[in-house]
Design a protein around this motif. Structure first.
Motif, mmCIF file in Angstrom:
data_model
loop_
_atom_site.group_PDB
_atom_site.id
_atom_site.type_symbol
_atom_site.label_atom_id
_atom_site.label_comp_id
_atom_site.label_asym_id
_atom_site.label_seq_id
_atom_site.Cartn_x
_atom_site.Cartn_y
_atom_site.Cartn_z
ATOM 1 N N GLU A 41 0.817 -1.217 0.000
ATOM 2 C CA GLU A 41 0.000 0.000 0.000
ATOM 3 C C GLU A 41 0.852 1.270 0.000
ATOM 4 O O GLU A 41 0.329 2.370 0.164
ATOM 5 N N GLY A 42 2.163 1.127 -0.188
ATOM 6 C CA GLY A 42 3.034 2.285 -0.310
ATOM 7 C C GLY A 42 3.417 2.921 1.006
ATOM 8 O O GLY A 42 3.921 4.050 1.029
ATOM 9 N N CYS A 43 3.201 2.222 2.108
ATOM 10 C CA CYS A 43 3.579 2.736 3.424
ATOM 11 C C CYS A 43 5.025 2.346 3.757
ATOM 12 O O CYS A 43 5.584 1.424 3.165
ATOM 13 N N THR A 44 5.578 3.029 4.744
ATOM 14 C CA THR A 44 6.933 2.721 5.201
ATOM 15 C C THR A 44 6.857 2.055 6.571
ATOM 16 O O THR A 44 6.444 2.700 7.543
ATOM 17 N N PRO A 45 7.238 0.783 6.663
ATOM 18 C CA PRO A 45 7.219 0.128 7.981
ATOM 19 C C PRO A 45 8.391 0.596 8.839
ATOM 20 O O PRO A 45 9.538 0.583 8.399
ATOM 21 N N ILE A 46 8.068 1.003 10.055
ATOM 22 C CA ILE A 46 9.081 1.375 11.046
ATOM 23 C C ILE A 46 8.971 0.343 12.167
ATOM 24 O O ILE A 46 7.945 0.249 12.842
ATOM 25 N N PHE A 47 10.027 -0.424 12.357
ATOM 26 C CA PHE A 47 9.945 -1.572 13.267
ATOM 27 C C PHE A 47 10.284 -1.193 14.707
ATOM 28 O O PHE A 47 11.357 -0.658 14.992
ATOM 29 N N ALA A 48 9.350 -1.480 15.607
ATOM 30 C CA ALA A 48 9.598 -1.379 17.042
ATOM 31 C C ALA A 48 9.873 -2.783 17.566
ATOM 32 O O ALA A 48 9.165 -3.730 17.206
ATOM 33 N N ASP A 49 10.869 -2.928 18.400
ATOM 34 C CA ASP A 49 11.244 -4.245 18.914
ATOM 35 C C ASP A 49 10.125 -4.812 19.798
ATOM 36 O O ASP A 49 9.144 -4.133 20.130
ATOM 37 N N ILE A 50 10.285 -6.067 20.180
ATOM 38 C CA ILE A 50 9.233 -6.805 20.884
ATOM 39 C C ILE A 50 9.576 -6.995 22.355
ATOM 40 O O ILE A 50 10.732 -6.871 22.773
ATOM 41 N N CYS A 51 8.561 -7.309 23.137
ATOM 42 C CA CYS A 51 8.750 -7.620 24.553
ATOM 43 C C CYS A 51 9.465 -8.966 24.688
ATOM 44 O O CYS A 51 9.143 -9.921 23.964
ATOM 45 N N PRO A 52 10.409 -9.101 25.602
ATOM 46 C CA PRO A 52 11.146 -10.368 25.730
ATOM 47 C C PRO A 52 10.360 -11.475 26.406
ATOM 48 O O PRO A 52 10.829 -12.622 26.433
ATOM 49 N N ASP A 53 9.155 -11.169 26.906
ATOM 50 C CA ASP A 53 8.395 -12.210 27.591
ATOM 51 C C ASP A 53 7.228 -12.747 26.764
ATOM 52 O O ASP A 53 6.920 -13.933 26.824
ATOM 53 N N ASP A 54 6.567 -11.888 25.967
ATOM 54 C CA ASP A 54 5.415 -12.381 25.201
ATOM 55 C C ASP A 54 5.576 -12.229 23.686
ATOM 56 O O ASP A 54 4.720 -12.683 22.936
ATOM 57 N N TYR A 55 6.640 -11.551 23.238
ATOM 58 C CA TYR A 55 7.010 -11.412 21.821
ATOM 59 C C TYR A 55 6.065 -10.514 21.029
ATOM 60 O O TYR A 55 6.135 -10.459 19.805
ATOM 61 N N ASN A 56 5.169 -9.815 21.708
ATOM 62 C CA ASN A 56 4.376 -8.781 21.057
ATOM 63 C C ASN A 56 5.164 -7.479 21.015
ATOM 64 O O ASN A 56 6.148 -7.303 21.744
ATOM 65 N N ILE A 57 4.721 -6.543 20.176
ATOM 66 C CA ILE A 57 5.382 -5.255 20.065
ATOM 67 C C ILE A 57 5.500 -4.606 21.446
ATOM 68 O O ILE A 57 4.578 -4.672 22.266
ATOM 69 N N ASP A 58 6.659 -4.015 21.704
ATOM 70 C CA ASP A 58 6.943 -3.435 23.013
ATOM 71 C C ASP A 58 6.507 -1.968 23.021
ATOM 72 O O ASP A 58 7.115 -1.135 22.335
ATOM 73 N N PRO A 59 5.467 -1.618 23.779
ATOM 74 C CA PRO A 59 5.022 -0.218 23.808
ATOM 75 C C PRO A 59 6.134 0.751 24.219
ATOM 76 O O PRO A 59 6.142 1.908 23.777
ATOM 77 N N ASP A 60 7.067 0.288 25.039
ATOM 78 C CA ASP A 60 8.157 1.157 25.493
ATOM 79 C C ASP A 60 9.111 1.534 24.356
ATOM 80 O O ASP A 60 9.916 2.465 24.513
ATOM 81 N N LYS A 61 9.035 0.805 23.242
ATOM 82 C CA LYS A 61 9.915 1.085 22.100
ATOM 83 C C LYS A 61 9.214 1.917 21.026
ATOM 84 O O LYS A 61 9.839 2.290 20.024
ATOM 85 N N ILE A 62 7.931 2.187 21.187
ATOM 86 C CA ILE A 62 7.157 2.835 20.131
ATOM 87 C C ILE A 62 7.368 4.344 20.087
ATOM 88 O O ILE A 62 7.642 4.929 19.030
ATOM 89 N N GLU A 63 7.263 4.991 21.227
ATOM 90 C CA GLU A 63 7.169 6.457 21.247
ATOM 91 C C GLU A 63 8.400 7.135 20.643
ATOM 92 O O GLU A 63 8.286 8.149 19.939
ATOM 93 N N SER A 64 9.571 6.584 20.870
ATOM 94 C CA SER A 64 10.796 7.200 20.345
ATOM 95 C C SER A 64 10.886 7.123 18.821
ATOM 96 O O SER A 64 11.705 7.823 18.205
ATOM 97 N N LEU A 65 10.062 6.272 18.209
ATOM 98 C CA LEU A 65 10.088 6.100 16.755
ATOM 99 C C LEU A 65 9.089 6.996 16.034
ATOM 100 O O LEU A 65 9.079 7.058 14.806
ATOM 101 N N ILE A 66 8.262 7.694 16.792
ATOM 102 C CA ILE A 66 7.227 8.537 16.177
ATOM 103 C C ILE A 66 7.857 9.802 15.588
ATOM 104 O O ILE A 66 8.657 10.474 16.240
#
Length: 369
Positions: free
Chosen positions: A91-116
């Motif tokens: 769809e022409g978007c640019t994926p910006i990858f945030a790392d995952i939580c080491p316990d459940d492997y879902n996206i880590d909210p603590d890594k999101i804000e600095s990438l905005i």
């Protein structure tokens, strides 16, 4: 051979009864009566307001991006099936990858804000293995920065978080009804929203952007057929007992595997899980490869799900860059995670055999590996 998964097939006579009606009506597609019936039953089963039954779990991600007018940067997870990232790129978007939580492997909210950045428009997160992301934290970030949330909930059918279907969260949530999923229609998917105007927009997007001679704008063909809806109508009533059977097999694995040198992702508190997958994580990739080799020698086919970490694929690199966006947790976990066979009629004796092989190989791997 024992595959990593096995599709559930309903009673053939029950399916044929639906086919007989299709033959009598000669209505195979284009929002037929079985499609509408399935949508109604899915909304009731899941407790969601609006749901559109579509062709697969990838096209609904594309519909979500188009419906929310997302064209720029999207913060997403590197630990998912490649369809998540492919939908963004397609769809022409640019994926910006945030790392995952080491316990459940879902996206880590603590890594999101600095990438905005000023170009960030949305967060697209995957509920990995059907386990909910940290929904409240992600919502708080999105609210602060006026971002949309799309959840790739491909694995979550029948799973609930804090008493609600996981599909009820986010601006839009999508699900896959592929033949290997907990609930399936042979091939298919859905997109869920709580907003009536959005549901109407998705209805038009799904069908070329028009209804009869009334044209509302651009659209694609994401409709699904009466044949697929018939399969869904047969499978849906069985979902509770299928999840119960999966839970039992999950327990068999838990009681037989030696967790002194392996681990499993943790479930988010408040989860009512659907037992869609049985992932285990080894201490090293070398151990994983040895286990895979031993299982395959006994005609047992596990899967490296998910591998590799999506940020390491060269076609996902940021525009103008020839290096991966670093996600060390995801890159590490992706090398060491393996999904063992999991389906409702997997025999207890076969689970005994699988666990015995895993335990034996892990126990005999040299400490230096």
């Amino acid at each position: 051979m024992i595959n990593v998964t096995k599709s559930y097939l309903p009673d053939l006579d029950e399916y044929n009864a639906y086919l007989k009606g299709i033959w009598e009506r000669v209505h195979l597609t284009n929002d037929g009566p079985l499609v509408r019936r399935l949508e109604d039953q899915l909304k009731e089963f899941l407790g969601v307001k609006y749901l559109k039954f579509c062709t697969n779990g990838t096209v609904v991600l594309q519909l979500a991006l188009k419906a929310l007018d997302i064209k720029k940067e999207v913060i997403t997870t590197p630990f998912s099936y490649v369809a998540t990232t492919n939908a963004l790129l397609w769809e022409g978007c640019t994926p910006i990858f945030a790392d995952i939580c080491p316990d459940d492997y879902n996206i880590d909210p603590d890594k999101i804000e600095s990438l905005i950045t000023e170009n960030t428009q949305a967060i697209m997160a995957t509920h990995v293995y059907g386990n909910a992301c940290r929904i409240e934290e992600i919502q708080a970030i999105a609210t602060r920065h006026n971002l949309k949330i799309i959840y790739d909930a491909a694995h979550t059918f029948g799973a609930r978080y804090n008493g609600q279907s996981i599909l009820s969260y986010g601006d839009l949530s999508t699900c896959s009804f592929h033949a290997t999923k907990v609930f399936h229609t042979g091939e298919g998917g859905c997109i869920v929203t709580n907003d009536g105007e959005m549901a109407e927009k998705l209805h038009h997007f799904r069908s070329f952007g028009h209804q009869n001679d009334n044209y509302f704008g651009v659209g694609i063909n994401a409709k699904n057929s009466e044949l697929h809806a018939a399969m869904g109508l047969c499978v849906l009533p069985k979902v509770p007992e299928l999840i119960t059977a999966r839970k039992e097999r999950f327990g068999f694995y838990d009681s037989r595997l030696d967790f002194s040198k392996i681990s499993r992702p943790s479930l988010l508190p408040g989860m009512d899980y659907n037992y869609a997958y049985y992932p285990i994580v080894f201490e090293s990739e070398e151990t994983l490869l040895r286990v895979m080799e031993a299982l395959k020698a006994d005609q047992i086919m596990p899967r490296r799900y998910f591998y590799p970490s999506l940020n390491t694929l060269d076609f996902t690199f940021a525009p103008g860059s020839d290096t991966a966006q670093p996600c060390p947790v995801s890159e590490d976990v992706a090398l060491r995670v393996l999904c063992l066979p999991m389906y409702p009629d997997l025999a207890e004796a076969d689970i005994d055999r699988i666990a015995s092989i895993v335990n034996l190989v892990v126990a005999t791997v040299p400490e230096s590996v």
